[in-house]
Each structure stands twice: as structure tokens, then as C-alpha cells.
Scaffold this active site. Structure first.
Site, PDB file in Angstrom:
ATOM      1  N   SER A 125      28.980  46.242  50.994  1.00  0.00           N
ATOM      2  CA  SER A 125      29.446  47.628  50.998  1.00  0.00           C
ATOM      3  C   SER A 125      28.500  48.513  51.789  1.00  0.00           C
ATOM      4  O   SER A 125      27.291  48.249  51.867  1.00  0.00           O
ATOM      5  CB  SER A 125      29.485  48.108  49.547  1.00  0.00           C
ATOM      6  OG  SER A 125      29.638  49.500  49.484  1.00  0.00           O
ATOM      7  N   TYR A 149      25.479  49.244  40.862  1.00  0.00           N
ATOM      8  CA  TYR A 149      26.521  48.530  41.609  1.00  0.00           C
ATOM      9  C   TYR A 149      26.027  48.207  43.021  1.00  0.00           C
ATOM     10  O   TYR A 149      26.133  47.071  43.494  1.00  0.00           O
ATOM     11  CB  TYR A 149      27.808  49.370  41.674  1.00  0.00           C
ATOM     12  CG  TYR A 149      28.770  48.892  42.739  1.00  0.00           C
ATOM     13  CD1 TYR A 149      29.504  47.721  42.556  1.00  0.00           C
ATOM     14  CD2 TYR A 149      28.930  49.589  43.945  1.00  0.00           C
ATOM     15  CE1 TYR A 149      30.375  47.259  43.547  1.00  0.00           C
ATOM     16  CE2 TYR A 149      29.788  49.141  44.928  1.00  0.00           C
ATOM     17  CZ  TYR A 149      30.514  47.976  44.733  1.00  0.00           C
ATOM     18  OH  TYR A 149      31.352  47.522  45.715  1.00  0.00           O
ATOM     19  N   LYS A 153      25.104  44.494  45.169  1.00  0.00           N
ATOM     20  CA  LYS A 153      25.552  44.080  46.512  1.00  0.00           C
ATOM     21  C   LYS A 153      24.346  43.678  47.361  1.00  0.00           C
ATOM     22  O   LYS A 153      24.355  42.657  48.050  1.00  0.00           O
ATOM     23  CB  LYS A 153      26.330  45.220  47.187  1.00  0.00           C
ATOM     24  CG  LYS A 153      27.675  45.490  46.554  1.00  0.00           C
ATOM     25  CD  LYS A 153      28.612  44.304  46.767  1.00  0.00           C
ATOM     26  CE  LYS A 153      29.879  44.408  45.952  1.00  0.00           C
ATOM     27  NZ  LYS A 153      30.639  43.160  45.902  1.00  0.00           N
TER      28      LYS A 153
HETATM   29  P1  NAD Z   1      39.421  44.727  42.737  1.00  0.00           P
HETATM   30  O1  NAD Z   1      38.863  45.042  41.401  1.00  0.00           O
HETATM   31  O2  NAD Z   1      40.786  45.212  43.051  1.00  0.00           O
HETATM   32  O3  NAD Z   1      39.395  43.146  42.987  1.00  0.00           O
HETATM   33  C1  NAD Z   1      38.463  42.303  42.381  1.00  0.00           C
HETATM   34  C2  NAD Z   1      39.221  41.131  41.796  1.00  0.00           C
HETATM   35  O4  NAD Z   1      38.280  40.216  41.227  1.00  0.00           O
HETATM   36  C3  NAD Z   1      40.186  41.531  40.677  1.00  0.00           C
HETATM   37  O5  NAD Z   1      41.419  40.878  40.881  1.00  0.00           O
HETATM   38  C4  NAD Z   1      39.511  41.032  39.406  1.00  0.00           C
HETATM   39  O6  NAD Z   1      40.454  40.640  38.423  1.00  0.00           O
HETATM   40  C5  NAD Z   1      38.710  39.857  39.918  1.00  0.00           C
HETATM   41  N1  NAD Z   1      37.488  39.542  39.178  1.00  0.00           N
HETATM   42  C6  NAD Z   1      36.499  40.377  38.784  1.00  0.00           C
HETATM   43  N2  NAD Z   1      35.510  39.686  38.185  1.00  0.00           N
HETATM   44  C7  NAD Z   1      35.878  38.384  38.212  1.00  0.00           C
HETATM   45  C8  NAD Z   1      35.272  37.192  37.784  1.00  0.00           C
HETATM   46  N3  NAD Z   1      34.084  37.190  37.188  1.00  0.00           N
HETATM   47  N4  NAD Z   1      35.927  36.026  37.985  1.00  0.00           N
HETATM   48  C9  NAD Z   1      37.145  36.002  38.574  1.00  0.00           C
HETATM   49  N5  NAD Z   1      37.761  37.113  39.021  1.00  0.00           N
HETATM   50  C10 NAD Z   1      37.140  38.288  38.843  1.00  0.00           C
HETATM   51  O7  NAD Z   1      38.369  45.264  43.801  1.00  0.00           O
HETATM   52  P2  NAD Z   1      38.521  45.451  45.384  1.00  0.00           P
HETATM   53  O8  NAD Z   1      38.583  46.900  45.678  1.00  0.00           O
HETATM   54  O9  NAD Z   1      39.575  44.554  45.901  1.00  0.00           O
HETATM   55  O10 NAD Z   1      37.092  44.951  45.854  1.00  0.00           O
HETATM   56  C11 NAD Z   1      36.850  43.598  46.206  1.00  0.00           C
HETATM   57  C12 NAD Z   1      35.385  43.423  46.523  1.00  0.00           C
HETATM   58  O11 NAD Z   1      35.014  44.318  47.576  1.00  0.00           O
HETATM   59  C13 NAD Z   1      34.461  43.742  45.355  1.00  0.00           C
HETATM   60  O12 NAD Z   1      33.384  42.827  45.378  1.00  0.00           O
HETATM   61  C14 NAD Z   1      33.978  45.142  45.667  1.00  0.00           C
HETATM   62  O13 NAD Z   1      32.715  45.384  45.089  1.00  0.00           O
HETATM   63  C15 NAD Z   1      33.900  45.098  47.183  1.00  0.00           C
HETATM   64  N6  NAD Z   1      33.999  46.429  47.802  1.00  0.00           N
HETATM   65  C16 NAD Z   1      35.052  47.250  47.497  1.00  0.00           C
HETATM   66  C17 NAD Z   1      35.119  48.513  48.074  1.00  0.00           C
HETATM   67  C18 NAD Z   1      36.260  49.450  47.741  1.00  0.00           C
HETATM   68  O14 NAD Z   1      36.161  50.628  48.060  1.00  0.00           O
HETATM   69  N7  NAD Z   1      37.371  48.986  47.163  1.00  0.00           N
HETATM   70  C19 NAD Z   1      34.127  48.952  48.970  1.00  0.00           C
HETATM   71  C20 NAD Z   1      33.070  48.082  49.267  1.00  0.00           C
HETATM   72  C21 NAD Z   1      33.021  46.822  48.679  1.00  0.00           C
HETATM   73  N1  UFG Z   2      36.854  62.778  46.115  1.00  0.00           N
HETATM   74  C1  UFG Z   2      37.407  63.983  45.714  1.00  0.00           C
HETATM   75  N2  UFG Z   2      38.260  63.983  44.652  1.00  0.00           N
HETATM   76  C2  UFG Z   2      38.593  62.846  43.979  1.00  0.00           C
HETATM   77  C3  UFG Z   2      38.021  61.613  44.397  1.00  0.00           C
HETATM   78  C4  UFG Z   2      37.148  61.625  45.465  1.00  0.00           C
HETATM   79  O1  UFG Z   2      37.129  65.030  46.289  1.00  0.00           O
HETATM   80  O2  UFG Z   2      39.359  62.917  43.008  1.00  0.00           O
HETATM   81  C5  UFG Z   2      35.944  62.770  47.275  1.00  0.00           C
HETATM   82  C6  UFG Z   2      34.554  62.268  46.946  1.00  0.00           C
HETATM   83  O3  UFG Z   2      33.742  63.347  46.518  1.00  0.00           O
HETATM   84  C7  UFG Z   2      34.115  61.684  48.274  1.00  0.00           C
HETATM   85  C8  UFG Z   2      35.419  61.192  48.912  1.00  0.00           C
HETATM   86  O4  UFG Z   2      36.468  61.852  48.218  1.00  0.00           O
HETATM   87  O5  UFG Z   2      33.607  62.690  49.077  1.00  0.00           O
HETATM   88  C9  UFG Z   2      35.602  59.691  48.790  1.00  0.00           C
HETATM   89  O6  UFG Z   2      35.423  59.317  47.431  1.00  0.00           O
HETATM   90  P1  UFG Z   2      35.801  57.869  46.889  1.00  0.00           P
HETATM   91  O7  UFG Z   2      35.495  57.858  45.426  1.00  0.00           O
HETATM   92  O8  UFG Z   2      37.178  57.502  47.297  1.00  0.00           O
HETATM   93  O9  UFG Z   2      34.829  56.900  47.692  1.00  0.00           O
HETATM   94  P2  UFG Z   2      33.226  56.859  47.772  1.00  0.00           P
HETATM   95  O10 UFG Z   2      32.875  57.109  49.196  1.00  0.00           O
HETATM   96  O11 UFG Z   2      32.614  57.712  46.766  1.00  0.00           O
HETATM   97  O12 UFG Z   2      32.904  55.348  47.319  1.00  0.00           O
HETATM   98  C10 UFG Z   2      33.527  54.228  47.892  1.00  0.00           C
HETATM   99  C11 UFG Z   2      33.695  53.133  46.845  1.00  0.00           C
HETATM  100  C12 UFG Z   2      32.357  52.576  46.426  1.00  0.00           C
HETATM  101  C13 UFG Z   2      31.568  52.166  47.620  1.00  0.00           C
HETATM  102  C14 UFG Z   2      31.469  53.282  48.599  1.00  0.00           C
HETATM  103  C15 UFG Z   2      30.795  52.828  49.854  1.00  0.00           C
HETATM  104  O13 UFG Z   2      34.340  53.642  45.702  1.00  0.00           O
HETATM  105  O14 UFG Z   2      32.569  51.435  45.644  1.00  0.00           O
HETATM  106  O15 UFG Z   2      32.777  53.761  48.942  1.00  0.00           O
HETATM  107  O16 UFG Z   2      31.480  51.747  50.396  1.00  0.00           O
HETATM  108  F1  UFG Z   2      30.322  51.793  47.236  1.00  0.00           F
END
Ligand code: NAD
Ligand code: UFG
Length: 334
Positions: A125, A149, A153
Site C-alpha cells: 500500500s 495496519y 504491510k
Molecule cells: P477485502 O477485505 O475486500 O479482501 C480481502 C479478502 O481476504 C476478503 O475476501 C476476506 O474474506 C479475505 N481474508 C481476510 N483474512 C483472511 C484470512 N486470514 N484467510 C483467508 N482469507 C482472508 O480487501 P481489498 O480491498 O480487496 O484488499 C485486498 C488487499 O489489498 C489487502 O491486503 C489490503 O490490505 C490491500 N490494500 C487494499 C487497499 C484498498 O484501498 N482497498 C489499498 C492498499 C492495499
Molecule cells: N473522505 C471524506 N469523507 C468520507 C470518506 C473519506 O471526505 O466519508 C476523504 C478522506 O478524508 C480522504 C479521502 O476522502 O481525504 C480518501 O479517503 P479514503 O478513506 O477513501 O482513503 P484513504 O486515502 O484514507 O485510505 C486508503 C485506504 C487505506 C490505504 C490508503 C493508502 O483506505 O487502506 O488508502 O493506500 F492505506
């Protein structure tokens, strides 16, 4: 077709990646415990891909369960999505986050080692960069996190780097995602947060759908042109495609390589609101509220390494991201 293990393949990014892998000629095999996803995603993926997608309801931390899956298939590589991802929750429950995410990474690495699988794509991330790094964030920038968190990572990256260094022929790609939003063009899969969404786009679509009365814009006194925070939003289908390209890169290279996956262009919260209204024709009630603790004013990716190493560039723009997120939300309501 090469078999690819996809942990967390039923989740938001994982499911889109399974669709992209299938389109790119791979055979994905999902391991997911459905703790943050629904089993119906598998049926929807089968509809999208026209292929049968094998899946195992198992926890990645369960070494015996993983061993059983590795014994059934010859995997060319693993893609590791499974883990906990809520930043606020990780601050409140740090031990749960460290235990879960680090155990999951190590359990997968152990199974790979045992079965001779030497190619890993890891979901990292942009949160691994230090808050005061200059933007755009570049892979060689300073690393350091502001919440547990993020540290899971960064520590996972380090564990993977150490295993790669100790294992001849091992290849790891550490993909540092910026802000994935949007949904598959079919409208069948997308982001399905449980309860009140933390993230901007799921909140926006729920306001547009009338599920919530209005969006709270968290602060408009940041040092940005309109005062709201700037992020690098990337379409989840573009992000998914980057994983298929990373598999190709891993086939030809060894060692661990961190690569940003973003568009290189930032949008403020108010710009996202405006893009959503343009893309969907739905007006979005919002009010400006206090800043959310921990938010950084502005960051976006330098996407050059992804272009150079993977041949990857994001193709879908902010309005397409909003349109697709909205299509998925409307499908959920029907
Ligand atoms: P998500 O929660 O939708 O997907 C994660 C999946 O993993 C889910 O289906 C959950 O059921 C499964 N899971 C969790 N723990 C498990 C375990 N111990 N064993 C088996 N399955 C398990 O999340 P996502 O948004 O698809 O994110 C996927 C990955 O990308 C995560 O590692 C997250 O940290 C990373 N990531 C996400 C974002 C974001 O903004 N969504 C940004 C940066 C990194
Ligand atoms: N925001 C609002 N209102 C809301 C939700 C979000 O104004 O109801 C704003 C936040 O303040 C931020 C922007 O929208 O400025 C984006 O917020 P998100 O929560 O969608 O995303 P973040 O950038 O805070 O975080 C995301 C993921 C994290 C990850 C990070 C960096 O949620 O898991 O990006 O990859 F670590």
C-alpha cells in the site's frame, strides 16, 4: 494454463484480479475465509469469466489447510490479498492486526517454500511511505507508517524481501496500491463494505442511492487548491490488470521489487464529488465537517516504474471509476 493461487480472491481487489487473470489466460484458484466477502462472489466470477473457479473456504493462517491446497495443484505463483485492512480498527486493535496479517504472510511463504513455489505478488500500500515524503511518491522514498495496519504491510514487505534473498530463484513483486475505486464493467462485482463505509467512494454511492443522507467531506482547510485532501484514485480493473502483468515480470526476474500502482494524477474530495455528479447525473448532498484524524493532505504516485517494469499504465479515468462504482451500487439495490 498456469495455476495461480489467489488468497483473498473473493474480496474487492482479489475478485477483480481473478477476472483479469482469467482473461489473461491464467487459472486462478481462490483461498478465502469469507470473513470480509460473500461466497456468492464465486458464482458471479464464474458468470464473468465463463470458467469454473475452484475455491477453498480456509484461513490462510491455517498451515494444514494451505498445505492441502498446495498438494492439489502445481502453482506457478501466488497472489496474496488476504488480510485485515481497516486503518482505524488497526489503531484500536493492534495485536489482532499484527497477528493476523503477519501470520497470514508467513503461513503462505512457508507453504510456498515447502511446495517449491517461487513467485509471489503481494498487496502492499501507498501507506508504507512516510507522510512527509515529497509527492509524487517514488519507490525509493523513505518508508514509515502512522498506524499498525501500515506497519503490517511494511513488515510483510520486509519478510518477503528476506525470504526472496534467502531463496535462489525467488521472485516477489510488492505492489503498492494507491486508492482503488470503481467496479467491474459487468456490474456483478465491486466493493461491498460491511456497515458504514470508511472509504470515500462507497460512501458516495450510498449517499447517491439514498441509503445515507449526505456525504461528510472531512475538512476543507488543507493546503490544497480547494482545501480538501488529494488522493490518487485508480480503477480497480486497472489495478487488477497490473497483477497479471506482475506475474509476467516475476517469471523473468528474481529478487523483490516494490512497484507503485497508481495513475500519477491526484483528485481532491470535491473533484471526486463533481466527477461523480458529471458521470452519473445524480446530485450528491454533502457538508464539510472536521478533519478526520490521520488524513494526509495530498499524495499521489509516481507511476514510472510500473510503466518501465510491467508495461503498465492506468487507462480508465475518474468519471469511468465513478460510473462503474455507481452501476454496481444500483445493481446491489435491485
Ligand atoms: P477485502 O477485505 O475486500 O479482501 C480481502 C479478502 O481476504 C476478503 O475476501 C476476506 O474474506 C479475505 N481474508 C481476510 N483474512 C483472511 C484470512 N486470514 N484467510 C483467508 N482469507 C482472508 O480487501 P481489498 O480491498 O480487496 O484488499 C485486498 C488487499 O489489498 C489487502 O491486503 C489490503 O490490505 C490491500 N490494500 C487494499 C487497499 C484498498 O484501498 N482497498 C489499498 C492498499 C492495499
Ligand atoms: N473522505 C471524506 N469523507 C468520507 C470518506 C473519506 O471526505 O466519508 C476523504 C478522506 O478524508 C480522504 C479521502 O476522502 O481525504 C480518501 O479517503 P479514503 O478513506 O477513501 O482513503 P484513504 O486515502 O484514507 O485510505 C486508503 C485506504 C487505506 C490505504 C490508503 C493508502 O483506505 O487502506 O488508502 O493506500 F492505506
Amino acid at each position: 494454463m498456469p495455476n495461480i493461487l489467489v488468497t483473498g480472491g473473493a474480496g474487492y481487489i482479489g475478485s477483480h484480479t481473478v477476472a483479469a487473470l482469467s482473461a489473461a489466460g491464467y487459472s486462478p484458484v481462490i483461498v478465502d475465509n469469507f470473513s470480509n466477502s460473500q461466497e456468492s462472489v464465486i458464482t458471479r466470477l464464474e458468470k464473468i469469466t465463463g470458467a469454473q473457479i475452484p475455491f477453498y473456504n480456509a484461513d490462510v493462517r491455517d498451515g494444514a489447510a494451505l498445505d492441502a491446497v498446495f498438494s492439489q495443484y502445481s502453482f506457478a505463483a501466488a497472489i496474496h490479498f488476504a488480510g485485515l485492512k481497516a486503518v482505524g480498527e488497526s489503531v484500536a486493535e493492534p495485536l489482532r492486526y499484527y497477528e493476523h496479517n503477519l501470520a497470514a504472510t508467513m503461513s503462505l511463504l512457508a507453504a510456498m517454500q515447502k511446495h517449491g513455489v517461487k513467485s509471489l505478488i503481494f498487496s502492499s500500500s501507498a501507506t508504507v511511505y512516510r507522510e512527509d515524503d515529497p509527492v509524487p511518491y517514488v519507490e525509493s522514498g523513505e518508508l514509515g507508517c502512522s498506524n499498525p495496519y501500515g506497519w503490517t504491510k511494511l513488515f510483510s514487505e520486509q519478510i518477503i524481501r528476506d525470504v526472496a534473498a534467502a531463496t535462489p530463484g525467488f521472485s516477489a513483486v510488492l505492489l503498492r496500491y494507491f486508492n482503488p475505486i470503481g467496479a467491474h464493467s459487468s456490474g456483478l462485482i465491486g466493493e461491498e463494505p460491511q456497515g458504514v463505509p470508511n472509504n470515500l467512494l462507497p460512501y458516495v454511492t450510498q449517499v447517491a442511492a439514498g441509503i445515507r443522507p449526505q456525504l461528510s467531506v472531512f475538512g476543507n482547510d488543507y493546503p490544497t487548491p480547494d482545501g480538501t485532501c488529494i488522493r490518487d484514485y485508480i480503477h480497480v480493473s486497472d489495478l487488477a490488470r497490473a497483477h497479471a502483468l506482475a506475474l509476467g515480470f516475476a517469471e523473468k526476474n528474481t529478487g523483490a521489487t516494490a512497484i507503485n500502482i497508481g495513475t500519477g494524477r491526484g483528485y481532491s474530495v470535491l473533484e471526486v464529488v463533481a466527477a461523480f455528479e458529471r458521470a452519473t447525473g445524480v446530485s450528491l448532498p454533502y457538508r464539510v465537517t472536521a478533519r478526520r484524524p490521520g488524513d494526509i493532505p495530498e499524495y499521489f504516485a509516481n507511476p514510472e516504474l510500473a510503466r518501465e517494469k510491467l508495461g503498465f499504465a492506468a487507462e480508465l479515468g475518474i468519471e469511468e471509476m465513478c460510473r462503474d462504482a455507481w452501476r454496481f451500487e444500483q445493481g446491489r439495490k435491485d
